[in-house]
Design a protein around this motif. Sequence first.
Motif, PDB file in Angstrom:
ATOM      1  N   PHE A 106       0.990  -1.183  -0.047  1.00  0.00           N
ATOM      2  CA  PHE A 106      -0.014   0.059   0.072  1.00  0.00           C
ATOM      3  C   PHE A 106       0.798   1.267   0.081  1.00  0.00           C
ATOM      4  O   PHE A 106       1.896   1.202   0.628  1.00  0.00           O
ATOM      5  N   THR A 107       0.501   2.269  -0.705  1.00  0.00           N
ATOM      6  CA  THR A 107       1.067   3.554  -0.797  1.00  0.00           C
ATOM      7  C   THR A 107       0.075   4.716  -0.565  1.00  0.00           C
ATOM      8  O   THR A 107      -0.710   4.845  -1.128  1.00  0.00           O
ATOM      9  N   ILE A 108       0.477   5.553   0.637  1.00  0.00           N
ATOM     10  CA  ILE A 108      -0.390   6.725   0.937  1.00  0.00           C
ATOM     11  C   ILE A 108       0.494   7.836   0.087  1.00  0.00           C
ATOM     12  O   ILE A 108       1.669   7.993   0.183  1.00  0.00           O
ATOM     13  N   SER A 109      -0.267   8.960  -0.587  1.00  0.00           N
ATOM     14  CA  SER A 109       0.184   9.895  -0.984  1.00  0.00           C
ATOM     15  C   SER A 109      -0.917  11.130  -0.784  1.00  0.00           C
ATOM     16  O   SER A 109      -2.093  10.969  -0.410  1.00  0.00           O
ATOM     17  N   ARG A 110      -0.259  12.391  -0.878  1.00  0.00           N
ATOM     18  CA  ARG A 110      -1.369  13.640  -1.055  1.00  0.00           C
ATOM     19  C   ARG A 110      -0.953  14.537  -2.256  1.00  0.00           C
ATOM     20  O   ARG A 110       0.183  14.880  -2.644  1.00  0.00           O
ATOM     21  N   ASP A 111      -2.212  15.240  -2.575  1.00  0.00           N
ATOM     22  CA  ASP A 111      -2.121  15.998  -3.740  1.00  0.00           C
ATOM     23  C   ASP A 111      -2.565  17.445  -2.953  1.00  0.00           C
ATOM     24  O   ASP A 111      -3.609  17.493  -2.863  1.00  0.00           O
ATOM     25  N   ASN A 112      -1.578  18.316  -2.618  1.00  0.00           N
ATOM     26  CA  ASN A 112      -2.074  19.402  -2.091  1.00  0.00           C
ATOM     27  C   ASN A 112      -2.865  20.310  -2.929  1.00  0.00           C
ATOM     28  O   ASN A 112      -3.870  21.036  -2.432  1.00  0.00           O
TER      29      ASN A 112
END
Length: 117
Positions: free
Chosen positions: A67-73
């Motif tokens: 699993f990979t968590i990421s954020r697009d501000n």
Amino acid sequence: QVQLLESGGGLVQAGGSLRLSCAAAGISFRISAVGWFRQAPGKQRELVASITVGGSANYADSVQGRFTISRDNDKNTVYLQMNSLQPEATAVYYCNGRPQGSISDYWGQGTQVTVSS
């Protein structure tokens, strides 16, 4: 009014992938710690992955490497890419956001993930 809206859940076969999204309104994920939790029937809600304001990610041992968590501000959205899914991943997945310095945190309504064997 703060709203977190999860999407991207569904039915997938074992070994497949899904990408969950959590879009926020009323808070900025840029300055929030965000976590993905899941709750399977009859079980307690558990933390799957989290990302700090600085961008550091942490994972439960059971999902590490898959699993990979990421954020697009710019989109004020946090994602959870889930690969090599197994039936034990079947659960409702929830997004939680806690703005930096706030004593309050916020939950989405959840999105169902079902992995068939």
